[in-house]
Design a protein around this motif. Structure first.
Motif, PDB file in Angstrom:
ATOM      1  N   VAL A 169      58.801 -21.661  37.703  1.00 39.29           N
ATOM      2  CA  VAL A 169      59.394 -22.696  38.556  1.00 39.29           C
ATOM      3  C   VAL A 169      58.293 -23.570  39.140  1.00 39.29           C
ATOM      4  O   VAL A 169      58.445 -24.798  39.240  1.00 39.29           O
ATOM      5  N   GLU A 170      57.178 -22.970  39.495  1.00 39.03           N
ATOM      6  CA  GLU A 170      56.076 -23.746  40.072  1.00 39.03           C
ATOM      7  C   GLU A 170      55.548 -24.783  39.081  1.00 39.03           C
ATOM      8  O   GLU A 170      55.238 -25.920  39.467  1.00 39.03           O
ATOM      9  N   THR A 171      55.453 -24.424  37.794  1.00 39.92           N
ATOM     10  CA  THR A 171      55.033 -25.377  36.773  1.00 39.92           C
ATOM     11  C   THR A 171      56.039 -26.512  36.646  1.00 39.92           C
ATOM     12  O   THR A 171      55.669 -27.687  36.521  1.00 39.92           O
ATOM     13  N   LEU A 172      57.310 -26.176  36.709  1.00 35.23           N
ATOM     14  CA  LEU A 172      58.354 -27.195  36.595  1.00 35.23           C
ATOM     15  C   LEU A 172      58.378 -28.095  37.830  1.00 35.23           C
ATOM     16  O   LEU A 172      58.731 -29.278  37.724  1.00 35.23           O
ATOM     17  N   VAL A 173      58.009 -27.563  38.988  1.00 34.48           N
ATOM     18  CA  VAL A 173      57.844 -28.405  40.178  1.00 34.48           C
ATOM     19  C   VAL A 173      56.734 -29.421  39.933  1.00 34.48           C
ATOM     20  O   VAL A 173      56.882 -30.616  40.252  1.00 34.48           O
ATOM     21  N   ASP A 174      55.630 -28.977  39.358  1.00 31.13           N
ATOM     22  CA  ASP A 174      54.547 -29.909  39.033  1.00 31.13           C
ATOM     23  C   ASP A 174      55.035 -31.006  38.098  1.00 31.13           C
ATOM     24  O   ASP A 174      54.618 -32.177  38.220  1.00 31.13           O
ATOM     25  N   ASP A 175      55.915 -30.646  37.166  1.00 27.91           N
ATOM     26  CA  ASP A 175      56.477 -31.645  36.251  1.00 27.91           C
ATOM     27  C   ASP A 175      57.307 -32.676  37.004  1.00 27.91           C
ATOM     28  O   ASP A 175      57.213 -33.887  36.732  1.00 27.91           O
ATOM     29  N   VAL A 176      58.135 -32.218  37.923  1.00 24.98           N
ATOM     30  CA  VAL A 176      58.952 -33.137  38.717  1.00 24.98           C
ATOM     31  C   VAL A 176      58.061 -34.100  39.493  1.00 24.98           C
ATOM     32  O   VAL A 176      58.292 -35.322  39.514  1.00 24.98           O
TER      33      VAL A 176
END
Length: 257
Positions: free
Chosen positions: A68-75
């Motif tokens: 989820v943290e990686t996907l937050v970086d994507d957002v």
């Protein structure tokens, strides 16, 4: 189509309309088709921004697992590329976890709308919602937990269209497994620090993400409110799109009062 880059991963997104940005963060496996019932409803008074999750649609699909943290970086990378300082985030399933964590750990979020999600993915088994994009029969079978029998019977042409879209946009098995690993590993913990206004929308008959989890999420958030969509399954935003869109737009409009 605009492309943002997050740690070397190309992320495709598209936007339409003017005003404050409403950014849509999708569920595991699904392509951007999942927001086809919402983005037009907000584009106009708001800017609608739809991104392809890494592993889905036109975005790159690096080896997983993802977090989820990686996907937050994507957002954050997409918002930065689009020139958006703060956005109203709308998330479904895994996208709800990502939106919640973005609000918890960054200053990029104006409000949250969390659809058929929870504060933790530890007890969620998303497997029934997945079908390989090259297997139309599997795609159709995986819509049983996503859409009510009534909708699948009365809107069979829409179901056919969704199967076609999924064949073009959804994640392959390896990247779906990478995406769902992020669900299993996530727990938001106490939510008292998430103080942005939040609307939690949840289908009452979702067999994968139980409605009780959505209700508990809304109760735990300091500025949370809950909207149950009667009879709807995981894709409540599709089968009851008018109800969901009315709730979403009314919520967004209320923030200007």
């Amino acid at each position: 189509m605009p492309t943002a880059v997050s740690d070397g991963v190309n992320l495709f997104y598209d936007s339409d309309g003017d005003g404050e940005t409403v950014a849509f963060v999708g569920d595991a496996g699904y392509g951007a088709w999942q927001w086809g019932w919402q983005h037009a409803a907000v584009a106009g008074p708001y800017e609608s921004l739809v991104m392809d999750l890494r592993g889905s649609g036109r975005s790159d699909a690096p080896a997983g697992p993802y977090s989820v943290e990686t996907l937050v970086d994507d957002v954050v990378a997409v918002l930065r590329d689009a020139g958006v300082r703060k956005a109203h985030l709308v998330g479904l399933g895994l996208g709800g976890l990502v939106a919640l964590e973005t609000a918890r750990t960054t200053s990029r979020v104006r409000s949250l709308t969390l659809c058929n999600t929870a504060s933790s993915g530890a007890d969620v088994d998303p497997a029934p919602l997945y079908g390989a994009p090259d297997d139309p029969d599997a795609l159709r079978a995986s819509l049983v937990p996503a859409l009510s029998e009534e909708f699948r019977t009365e809107q069979s042409d829409v179901v056919d269209q969704i199967v076609d879209w999924r064949g073009m946009e959804d994640a392959a098995p390896d990247t779906w497994a990478a995406q769902t690993a992020a669900i299993a590993d996530y727990d938001a913990g106490p939510l008292y620090e998430v103080t942005v206004p939040t609307l939690v929308v949840h289908g009452s008959d979702d067999p994968v993400w139980p409605v009780e989890d959505g209700r508990a999420l809304a109760e735990e958030l300091p500025k949370g409110s809950f909207e149950e969509v009667a009879g709807a399954r995981h894709l409540a935003l599709v089968e009851r799109s008018r109800v969901v869109n009315d709730a979403l737009v009314s919520f967004l409009d209320s923030l200007d009062d």
